[in-house]
Scaffold this motif. Sequence first.
Motif, PDB file in Angstrom:
ATOM      1  N   VAL A   1       0.783  54.025  99.413  1.00 11.58           N
ATOM      2  CA  VAL A   1       0.653  52.990  98.441  1.00 11.58           C
ATOM      3  C   VAL A   1      -1.029  52.579  98.552  1.00 11.58           C
ATOM      4  O   VAL A   1      -1.324  52.773  99.766  1.00 11.58           O
ATOM      5  N   PRO A   2      -1.687  52.134  97.777  1.00  6.11           N
ATOM      6  CA  PRO A   2      -3.110  51.714  97.721  1.00  6.11           C
ATOM      7  C   PRO A   2      -3.071  50.508  98.751  1.00  6.11           C
ATOM      8  O   PRO A   2      -2.325  49.800  98.878  1.00  6.11           O
ATOM      9  N   LYS A   3      -4.198  50.442  99.698  1.00  7.92           N
ATOM     10  CA  LYS A   3      -4.339  49.400 100.514  1.00  7.92           C
ATOM     11  C   LYS A   3      -5.502  48.557 100.021  1.00  7.92           C
ATOM     12  O   LYS A   3      -6.736  48.789 100.119  1.00  7.92           O
ATOM     13  N   GLY A   4      -5.371  47.127  99.473  1.00 11.38           N
ATOM     14  CA  GLY A   4      -6.410  46.579  98.744  1.00 11.38           C
ATOM     15  C   GLY A   4      -6.692  47.291  97.299  1.00 11.38           C
ATOM     16  O   GLY A   4      -6.090  47.821  96.700  1.00 11.38           O
ATOM     17  N   VAL A   5      -7.720  46.801  96.801  1.00 11.06           N
ATOM     18  CA  VAL A   5      -8.143  46.957  95.427  1.00 11.06           C
ATOM     19  C   VAL A   5      -9.567  47.785  95.530  1.00 11.06           C
ATOM     20  O   VAL A   5      -9.887  48.271  94.186  1.00 11.06           O
ATOM     21  N   LYS A   6     -10.168  48.139  96.585  1.00  8.70           N
ATOM     22  CA  LYS A   6     -11.303  48.702  96.470  1.00  8.70           C
ATOM     23  C   LYS A   6     -11.306  49.997  95.934  1.00  8.70           C
ATOM     24  O   LYS A   6     -10.227  50.930  96.342  1.00  8.70           O
ATOM     25  N   ARG A   7     -12.188  50.739  94.831  1.00  6.36           N
ATOM     26  CA  ARG A   7     -12.079  51.983  94.574  1.00  6.36           C
ATOM     27  C   ARG A   7     -13.200  52.809  95.011  1.00  6.36           C
ATOM     28  O   ARG A   7     -14.614  52.080  95.280  1.00  6.36           O
ATOM     29  N   ASN A   8     -13.273  54.006  95.000  1.00 11.08           N
ATOM     30  CA  ASN A   8     -14.289  54.648  95.615  1.00 11.08           C
ATOM     31  C   ASN A   8     -15.159  55.420  93.992  1.00 11.08           C
ATOM     32  O   ASN A   8     -15.040  54.869  92.954  1.00 11.08           O
ATOM     33  N   GLY A   9     -16.124  56.304  94.413  1.00 12.34           N
ATOM     34  CA  GLY A   9     -16.880  56.716  93.225  1.00 12.34           C
ATOM     35  C   GLY A   9     -16.405  57.360  92.230  1.00 12.34           C
ATOM     36  O   GLY A   9     -16.550  57.540  90.934  1.00 12.34           O
ATOM     37  N   VAL A  10     -14.917  57.804  92.488  1.00  9.17           N
ATOM     38  CA  VAL A  10     -14.187  58.858  91.495  1.00  9.17           C
ATOM     39  C   VAL A  10     -13.056  57.979  91.018  1.00  9.17           C
ATOM     40  O   VAL A  10     -12.355  58.409  90.165  1.00  9.17           O
ATOM     41  N   GLY A  11     -13.287  56.489  91.338  1.00  8.03           N
ATOM     42  CA  GLY A  11     -12.073  55.818  90.869  1.00  8.03           C
ATOM     43  C   GLY A  11     -10.623  55.825  91.436  1.00  8.03           C
ATOM     44  O   GLY A  11      -9.817  55.094  91.018  1.00  8.03           O
ATOM     45  N   LEU A  12     -10.542  56.409  92.639  1.00  8.57           N
ATOM     46  CA  LEU A  12      -9.447  56.292  93.384  1.00  8.57           C
ATOM     47  C   LEU A  12      -9.494  55.338  94.345  1.00  8.57           C
ATOM     48  O   LEU A  12     -10.577  54.880  94.917  1.00  8.57           O
ATOM     49  N   PRO A  13      -8.277  54.751  94.762  1.00  8.31           N
ATOM     50  CA  PRO A  13      -8.485  53.704  96.075  1.00  8.31           C
ATOM     51  C   PRO A  13      -8.930  54.370  97.124  1.00  8.31           C
ATOM     52  O   PRO A  13      -8.818  55.606  97.433  1.00  8.31           O
ATOM     53  N   SER A  14      -9.884  53.636  97.854  1.00  9.49           N
ATOM     54  CA  SER A  14     -10.291  54.072  99.120  1.00  9.49           C
ATOM     55  C   SER A  14      -9.675  54.183 100.479  1.00  9.49           C
ATOM     56  O   SER A  14      -9.954  55.063 101.312  1.00  9.49           O
ATOM     57  N   HIS A  15      -8.523  53.454 100.567  1.00 14.13           N
ATOM     58  CA  HIS A  15      -7.608  53.415 101.705  1.00 14.13           C
ATOM     59  C   HIS A  15      -6.366  53.341 100.904  1.00 14.13           C
ATOM     60  O   HIS A  15      -5.865  52.686 100.114  1.00 14.13           O
ATOM     61  N   TYR A  16      -5.462  53.895 101.859  1.00  8.74           N
ATOM     62  CA  TYR A  16      -3.568  54.336 101.597  1.00  8.74           C
ATOM     63  C   TYR A  16      -2.940  53.536 102.797  1.00  8.74           C
ATOM     64  O   TYR A  16      -3.400  53.981 103.969  1.00  8.74           O
ATOM     65  N   LEU A  17      -1.834  53.189 102.283  1.00  6.54           N
ATOM     66  CA  LEU A  17      -0.871  52.814 103.515  1.00  6.54           C
ATOM     67  C   LEU A  17       0.200  53.901 103.330  1.00  6.54           C
ATOM     68  O   LEU A  17       0.816  54.203 102.289  1.00  6.54           O
ATOM     69  N   ILE A  18       0.580  54.539 104.622  1.00  4.25           N
ATOM     70  CA  ILE A  18       1.611  55.457 104.614  1.00  4.25           C
ATOM     71  C   ILE A  18       3.058  55.016 104.768  1.00  4.25           C
ATOM     72  O   ILE A  18       3.173  54.280 105.545  1.00  4.25           O
TER      73      ILE A  18
END
Length: 569
Positions: A507-524
């Motif tokens: 699942v995404p960790k936080g709300v930060k997005r990268n340049g392609v619009g995807l979450p920058s970090h995820y929790l496994i």
Amino acid sequence: AIPETDSCGDPPFAPSASAPGDPDMPPAFPDDAYNYAHSSVFTVEHEDTRWPEPLDITNAMYHGRPFSLDMAPDALQASIGDESRRKGTDPGMAMMASLAACSGVASDLIKLQVMQNDPTWLVRPCIWSAIVGNASTGKSPILEHYMAIVQQIDAELVTENARKIKDYAYAMKQYAETERMALKDKLPRPEEPEHPTLEQIWLDKTTMEGARDVLLHQPRGVVWYRAELAGLIAEFDRYSGKGGKGNGDRQRFLQLFDGGPDKHNLAGNRQIVVPNWSAVVVGGIQPDAMRKYLGELEGDGLLQRMLLCLARPKTPGKDIAPNQDAHATYRQILRSLRDSHGSTVIKMSPQASVIHQEFVAHVAMLIKYEENEHLAATLGKWEGYSARMMLLYTLIERAAHGQQATFNDRVSSDTARRVCSFFLDYQLSNVQEFWGEIMSSKAERSFAQTIARYILAKYDVLKGENETAELSYTEHIYKPHWKTLNKLTPWQLKNAINTIMDCGWMVPKGVKRNGVGLPSHYLINPRVISSFAEEAVEERKARAIKHADLSKMAVDKLERQGREPGSDG
């Protein structure tokens, strides 16, 4: 207030601790409602119940969960288990085939009132079943075994129909002579003999006109069986009036699911009314043939009407004697269902109604967060479909004891739980795999599997000293896989990442997005490593062997160049 027991003697229903809408229960993911919606209320408890059980995408996307015998009606479990063991086939196929056969011979006049206080919504025990798999999975032997009794009953009806036709022809001759004499003697016209009810319950290779002729003089539906359903659908499209999906024969075919009277236009502006335009559709689908015949599937509801079994590979069968008692019970069920008569409406018990309402609320959350419109449309039919299944289960259990449904019968809470478990713990993963396989490209699936295998191999590294393993888009998705990733379009990349999340792996960790619009970090999901421990070991072994081979190749290259490993230059 709910009574202590329902009319079937079940214990009172205790709402699930994770029931959707419970104001006293915090969401499974306070910061991510999506994953709360995708967690099943029927899954086995885990040490970390906040996380859903992950689906298998290491080898095939959305690898469907295996069918469990306790999801089937008690009366069918012995037959399903015995036939699957002896043939080495997926028991889910036997489940689908046997339910379709029972549905096909059951009376459409027996209905279930879905809502406790609304008598206008009634459902019939009519289901459509499709077994999806290649020829090597053993679809045909299983289907033919469970359809054999239906064909036998149909053959008996055909023989009886021939006798009825002869009797009717003789009666019409007598009527013609009596009418002639009445006209001559100026007497009242005699009553014309009534056309006999010519019942059949079996269709295979036929046309819509052939189905109409069979259904014209009977109050019940039929079983329409095709070994390859994709070919049947392709024929409808080919000969439809306007040549498009949703037109002509295809649209008429869809109406078989709902039943009821239906007008058919004939040549010369003539119309005939079929008293019950209804059929149980059952057969197999080969994925390659399906793509070839159907191309891009439209959301006209045809495949959304199908209960799906994604057939697992065939294994060696057991050389054991058939369980004659189990198969005798199956034959008895079919004949008892066939002999049922009269119009009856039954209800759910209070406990079963509560379970159904909880199920409907859970499915509504799945639909809310589902991006695949075809899958969402499938889930949208489950409120009524689950009621159909509850009615069918009830009729099967009554038939196993030689009984017919009566007005006083109620769907038990045990039946409601089994049916809800069937949909959420079996059907859900199968329809996800089915629609994911159709709607996603090979590139997307392949990249999703690549990331899934990476997670298994690197889980300890990703976890480190943290409580939960974390995945960085830049460090763990882009850098290790940049060559493959650069071949994907942005929407393919997004679909691949969404696939991993849809399967409950992260699942995404936080709300930060990268340049392609995807979450920058995820929790496994911590359940990944426990659910796929063997796959993780195999993946690490494979990577170690590959690493060793690459290292050896590098050393050999240096030796050929006359240099020492680790030397400069």
